[in-house]
Design a protein around this motif. Structure first.
Motif, PDB file in Angstrom:
ATOM      1  N   SER A   1      42.385  85.100  46.674  1.00  0.00           N
ATOM      2  CA  SER A   1      42.040  83.697  46.894  1.00  0.00           C
ATOM      3  C   SER A   1      42.627  83.196  48.204  1.00  0.00           C
ATOM      4  O   SER A   1      43.512  83.810  48.783  1.00  0.00           O
ATOM      5  N   GLY A   2      42.153  82.025  48.621  1.00  0.00           N
ATOM      6  CA  GLY A   2      42.753  81.340  49.754  1.00  0.00           C
ATOM      7  C   GLY A   2      42.015  81.541  51.059  1.00  0.00           C
ATOM      8  O   GLY A   2      41.269  82.504  51.234  1.00  0.00           O
TER       9      GLY A   2
ATOM     10  N   THR B   1      49.252  86.711  44.775  1.00  0.00           N
ATOM     11  CA  THR B   1      49.258  85.307  44.364  1.00  0.00           C
ATOM     12  C   THR B   1      49.070  84.433  45.594  1.00  0.00           C
ATOM     13  O   THR B   1      49.877  84.483  46.527  1.00  0.00           O
TER      14      THR B   1
ATOM     15  N   GLY C   1      50.995  83.890  51.086  1.00  0.00           N
ATOM     16  CA  GLY C   1      51.050  84.183  49.660  1.00  0.00           C
ATOM     17  C   GLY C   1      52.071  85.258  49.380  1.00  0.00           C
ATOM     18  O   GLY C   1      52.844  85.650  50.259  1.00  0.00           O
TER      19      GLY C   1
ATOM     20  N   GLY D   1      41.573  74.226  49.106  1.00  0.00           N
ATOM     21  CA  GLY D   1      41.536  72.863  48.579  1.00  0.00           C
ATOM     22  C   GLY D   1      40.253  72.170  49.019  1.00  0.00           C
ATOM     23  O   GLY D   1      39.908  72.176  50.190  1.00  0.00           O
TER      24      GLY D   1
ATOM     25  N   LYS E   1      47.179  80.386  46.965  1.00  0.00           N
ATOM     26  CA  LYS E   1      46.567  79.106  46.615  1.00  0.00           C
ATOM     27  C   LYS E   1      45.095  79.159  47.021  1.00  0.00           C
ATOM     28  O   LYS E   1      44.763  79.614  48.114  1.00  0.00           O
ATOM     29  N   THR E   2      44.208  78.661  46.152  1.00  0.00           N
ATOM     30  CA  THR E   2      42.791  78.622  46.486  1.00  0.00           C
ATOM     31  C   THR E   2      42.544  77.554  47.547  1.00  0.00           C
ATOM     32  O   THR E   2      43.394  76.698  47.794  1.00  0.00           O
TER      33      THR E   2
ATOM     34  N   PHE F   1      42.940  74.210  45.432  1.00  0.00           N
ATOM     35  CA  PHE F   1      44.383  74.197  45.681  1.00  0.00           C
ATOM     36  C   PHE F   1      45.151  74.500  44.404  1.00  0.00           C
ATOM     37  O   PHE F   1      46.091  73.822  44.036  1.00  0.00           O
ATOM     38  N   GLU F   2      44.711  75.551  43.710  1.00  0.00           N
ATOM     39  CA  GLU F   2      45.383  76.020  42.506  1.00  0.00           C
ATOM     40  C   GLU F   2      45.936  77.411  42.775  1.00  0.00           C
ATOM     41  O   GLU F   2      45.368  78.178  43.549  1.00  0.00           O
ATOM     42  N   THR F   3      47.027  77.755  42.121  1.00  0.00           N
ATOM     43  CA  THR F   3      47.627  79.069  42.279  1.00  0.00           C
ATOM     44  C   THR F   3      46.849  80.075  41.444  1.00  0.00           C
ATOM     45  O   THR F   3      46.687  79.883  40.244  1.00  0.00           O
TER      46      THR F   3
END
Length: 192
Positions: free
Chosen positions: A179-180, A97, A186, A102, A99-100, A153-155
């Motif tokens: 992601s990220g 998990t 994460g 932003g 954050k993508t 900026f989504e999980t």
């Protein structure tokens, strides 16, 4: 079981055929207190300055100065100390998990891949949304309409398979991507 990790970047295996992999670094964490619901309060470092509430928690749990952040994670530990990483064996399925990236406030062409209008002179419709409403009925913009706005900026949680884990260096190699951006913090948890 959950682990706090930092994304190093992507690479590939040297086997034939090669497999794309993501390299993650396990953050040094200390279990401060085991809670009754199978979770534990852990301390970890993210390189930021220490404020007074964190200093008080460090004093309470007898932590050194490098542990300046706290989180609640699921763990198999039954007492305070280092986090047990023995479950990260080769072939284990995990869920990562992060954050993508932003991208800020973006228009519809970048956010939703709209085509846009003609690029030539004389057109007044280049990178715009276009018509958004309906005619007389229902006379309003429908919920969920694709519009400009905050993008990224989504999980995001993805399933991966552990290719290898080196306990000495704390590097976890997962099959596929997560992601990220590189350097993002994460969580990785073992899937059932």
């Amino acid at each position: 079981m959950e682990f706090i990790v930092e994304k190093i970047g992507m690479s590939r295996t040297i086997s034939v055929p090669s497999v794309p992999v993501t390299l993650l670094k396990l953050i040094d964490t200390k279990v401060c207190e085991v809670l009754e619901n199978g979770k534990a309060l852990v301390a970890y470092s993210n390189g930021k300055k220490i404020n007074k509430p964190v200093a008080g928690q460090q004093k309470k749990y007898n932590l050194s100065k490098e542990f300046n952040r706290f989180a609640t994670v699921k763990t198999s530990n039954t007492e305070a100390g280092d986090v047990d990483t023995s479950a990260l064996a080769e072939g284990v399925k995990v869920k990562a998990t992060f954050k993508t990236k932003g991208r800020g406030f973006t228009g519809v062409m970048k956010r939703w891949n709209f085509a846009g209008g003609p690029g030539g002179h004389g057109s007044r419709f280049h990178r715009r949304v276009g018509s958004i409403g309906n005619c007389e009925w229902p006379g309003r913009v429908q919920p969920g309409k694709k519009m400009p706005g905050q993008y990224g900026f989504e999980t995001v949680t993805v399933s991966n398979e552990v290719v290898s884990f080196d306990p000495a260096s704390g590097v976890l190699v997962l099959k596929g991507s997560v992601s990220g951006p590189n350097g993002a913090l994460g969580r990785v948890r073992i899937a059932k």
